[in-house]
Design a protein around this motif. Structure first.
Motif, PDB file in Angstrom:
ATOM      1  N   THR A  21       0.846  -1.196   0.000  1.00 47.05           N
ATOM      2  CA  THR A  21       0.000   0.000   0.000  1.00 47.05           C
ATOM      3  C   THR A  21       0.878   1.241   0.000  1.00 47.05           C
ATOM      4  N   TRP A  22       2.122   1.068   0.350  1.00 43.98           N
ATOM      5  CA  TRP A  22       3.145   2.102   0.446  1.00 43.98           C
ATOM      6  C   TRP A  22       2.828   3.151   1.513  1.00 43.98           C
ATOM      7  N   THR A  23       2.026   2.746   2.490  1.00 42.62           N
ATOM      8  CA  THR A  23       1.862   3.563   3.683  1.00 42.62           C
ATOM      9  C   THR A  23       2.935   3.138   4.676  1.00 42.62           C
ATOM     10  N   VAL A  24       3.130   3.922   5.697  1.00 42.69           N
ATOM     11  CA  VAL A  24       4.125   3.589   6.720  1.00 42.69           C
ATOM     12  C   VAL A  24       3.769   2.266   7.400  1.00 42.69           C
ATOM     13  N   ASP A  25       2.488   1.905   7.417  1.00 38.86           N
ATOM     14  CA  ASP A  25       2.068   0.626   8.009  1.00 38.86           C
ATOM     15  C   ASP A  25       2.712  -0.563   7.316  1.00 38.86           C
ATOM     16  N   ASP A  26       3.106  -0.397   6.056  1.00 29.13           N
ATOM     17  CA  ASP A  26       3.762  -1.493   5.335  1.00 29.13           C
ATOM     18  C   ASP A  26       5.076  -1.906   5.983  1.00 29.13           C
ATOM     19  N   VAL A  27       5.723  -1.003   6.708  1.00 29.72           N
ATOM     20  CA  VAL A  27       6.981  -1.370   7.381  1.00 29.72           C
ATOM     21  C   VAL A  27       6.724  -2.534   8.322  1.00 29.72           C
ATOM     22  N   ASP A  28       5.721  -2.411   9.187  1.00 23.65           N
ATOM     23  CA  ASP A  28       5.404  -3.489  10.125  1.00 23.65           C
ATOM     24  C   ASP A  28       4.850  -4.722   9.414  1.00 23.65           C
ATOM     25  N   ARG A  42      12.405   6.041  13.630  1.00 21.20           N
ATOM     26  CA  ARG A  42      12.665   7.480  13.696  1.00 21.20           C
ATOM     27  C   ARG A  42      11.545   8.198  12.951  1.00 21.20           C
ATOM     28  N   GLU A  43      11.622   9.506  12.940  1.00 24.09           N
ATOM     29  CA  GLU A  43      10.568  10.284  12.288  1.00 24.09           C
ATOM     30  C   GLU A  43      10.446   9.957  10.799  1.00 24.09           C
ATOM     31  N   LEU A  44      11.590   9.767  10.128  1.00 31.17           N
ATOM     32  CA  LEU A  44      11.571   9.549   8.684  1.00 31.17           C
ATOM     33  C   LEU A  44      12.111   8.188   8.260  1.00 31.17           C
ATOM     34  N   PHE A  62      12.782   3.969   4.591  1.00 31.68           N
ATOM     35  CA  PHE A  62      12.765   5.425   4.451  1.00 31.68           C
ATOM     36  C   PHE A  62      11.353   5.869   4.129  1.00 31.68           C
ATOM     37  N   PHE A  63      10.838   6.795   4.920  1.00 31.11           N
ATOM     38  CA  PHE A  63       9.493   7.280   4.679  1.00 31.11           C
ATOM     39  C   PHE A  63       9.342   8.737   5.067  1.00 31.11           C
ATOM     40  N   GLY A  64       8.282   9.313   4.573  1.00 28.30           N
ATOM     41  CA  GLY A  64       7.840  10.661   4.919  1.00 28.30           C
ATOM     42  C   GLY A  64       6.362  10.506   5.217  1.00 28.30           C
ATOM     43  N   ASN A  65       5.513  11.039   4.333  1.00 30.27           N
ATOM     44  CA  ASN A  65       4.077  10.789   4.463  1.00 30.27           C
ATOM     45  C   ASN A  65       3.724   9.364   4.063  1.00 30.27           C
ATOM     46  N   ASP A  66       4.568   8.768   3.243  1.00 33.93           N
ATOM     47  CA  ASP A  66       4.372   7.394   2.812  1.00 33.93           C
ATOM     48  C   ASP A  66       5.724   6.679   2.790  1.00 33.93           C
ATOM     49  N   LEU A  67       5.686   5.382   2.601  1.00 39.70           N
ATOM     50  CA  LEU A  67       6.911   4.594   2.529  1.00 39.70           C
ATOM     51  C   LEU A  67       7.550   4.819   1.164  1.00 39.70           C
ATOM     52  N   LYS A  68       8.816   5.227   1.154  1.00 41.21           N
ATOM     53  CA  LYS A  68       9.544   5.467  -0.095  1.00 41.21           C
ATOM     54  C   LYS A  68      10.215   4.175  -0.576  1.00 41.21           C
ATOM     55  N   LEU A 138      19.707  -4.769  -1.746  1.00 43.37           N
ATOM     56  CA  LEU A 138      18.450  -4.962  -2.437  1.00 43.37           C
ATOM     57  C   LEU A 138      17.543  -3.796  -2.062  1.00 43.37           C
ATOM     58  N   LYS A 139      17.011  -3.118  -3.064  1.00 45.59           N
ATOM     59  CA  LYS A 139      16.142  -1.975  -2.821  1.00 45.59           C
ATOM     60  C   LYS A 139      14.727  -2.353  -3.238  1.00 45.59           C
ATOM     61  N   LEU A 140      13.791  -2.188  -2.323  1.00 45.08           N
ATOM     62  CA  LEU A 140      12.381  -2.438  -2.571  1.00 45.08           C
ATOM     63  C   LEU A 140      11.704  -1.070  -2.561  1.00 45.08           C
ATOM     64  N   GLU A 141      11.259  -0.617  -3.723  1.00 43.40           N
ATOM     65  CA  GLU A 141      10.880   0.787  -3.864  1.00 43.40           C
ATOM     66  C   GLU A 141       9.439   0.976  -4.324  1.00 43.40           C
ATOM     67  N   ASN A 142       8.828   2.009  -3.774  1.00 44.50           N
ATOM     68  CA  ASN A 142       7.505   2.442  -4.178  1.00 44.50           C
ATOM     69  C   ASN A 142       7.580   2.885  -5.649  1.00 44.50           C
ATOM     70  N   PRO A 143       6.795   2.280  -6.543  1.00 43.41           N
ATOM     71  CA  PRO A 143       6.880   2.652  -7.966  1.00 43.41           C
ATOM     72  C   PRO A 143       6.590   4.136  -8.224  1.00 43.41           C
ATOM     73  N   LYS A 144       5.697   4.736  -7.455  1.00 49.37           N
ATOM     74  CA  LYS A 144       5.399   6.159  -7.652  1.00 49.37           C
ATOM     75  C   LYS A 144       6.586   7.018  -7.220  1.00 49.37           C
ATOM     76  N   TYR A 145       7.245   6.627  -6.157  1.00 47.12           N
ATOM     77  CA  TYR A 145       8.432   7.362  -5.722  1.00 47.12           C
ATOM     78  C   TYR A 145       9.532   7.210  -6.767  1.00 47.12           C
ATOM     79  N   ARG A 146       9.703   6.016  -7.307  1.00 42.52           N
ATOM     80  CA  ARG A 146      10.721   5.770  -8.330  1.00 42.52           C
ATOM     81  C   ARG A 146      10.441   6.600  -9.585  1.00 42.52           C
TER      82      ARG A 146
END
Length: 152
Positions: A21-28, A42-44, A62-68, A138-146
């Motif tokens: 979903t590329w929200t910060v919740d995806d980290v967990d 951390r904050e970001l 790495f995130f801001g408003n969403d997961l990057k 290995l980088k797992l990246e949000n396609p919109k961020y990319r």
């Protein structure tokens, strides 16, 4: 140098099958799905402990408003780039890239050379294998961020 090729391939498979979903919740959610732990937040971003059998099995989210993106360290860090270690690194990258192709198919982009990389641009995640003189990631990246990054 130590590299955990089978488990790296499993991370790629997990990322390809994950419902991002590329929200910060995806980290967990991804951490749990991959069998990892969150070491600190951390904050970001966040530091993650992976299940790779290397000296420092870490990843960074790495995130801001969403997961990057999530950057996974795949091999023990090589401090001195002597020819023997460099050759070993090249061999590990070649072995890993072949295993990644078996799981993800042909890469959508690749670059040979001293710092090779291979990229698989999928609808829900961009998976990128990055080679450096000191190791690989290995980088797992949000396609919109990319897509946003590629404009620059």
């Amino acid at each position: 140098m130590n590299a955990d090729i089978a488990d790296v391939v499993q991370i790629a498979r997990t990322a390809a099958d994950f419902e991002w979903t590329w929200t910060v919740d995806d980290v967990d959610r991804f951490t749990s799905s991959a069998g990892w732990n969150v070491k600190n937040r951390r904050e970001l971003g966040a530091t993650l402990v992976t299940n790779l059998r290397i000296e420092e099995p870490l990843a960074q989210a790495f995130f801001g408003n969403d997961l990057k993106y999530i950057l996974v360290f795949l091999a023990d860090y090589v401090e001195d780039a002597d020819p023997a270690r460099t050759a070993e690194l090249v061999d590990h990258f070649a072995d890993l890239s072949q295993e990644m192709i078996a799981v993800l198919g042909s890469p959508t982009a690749q670059r040979p050379g001293r710092e090779p990389n291979m990229k698989w641009a999928r609808p829900d995640v961009v998976v990128e294998l990055l080679g450096y003189e000191f190791g690989f990631q290995l980088k797992l990246e949000n396609p919109k961020y990319r897509e946003w990054q590629d404009r620059f």
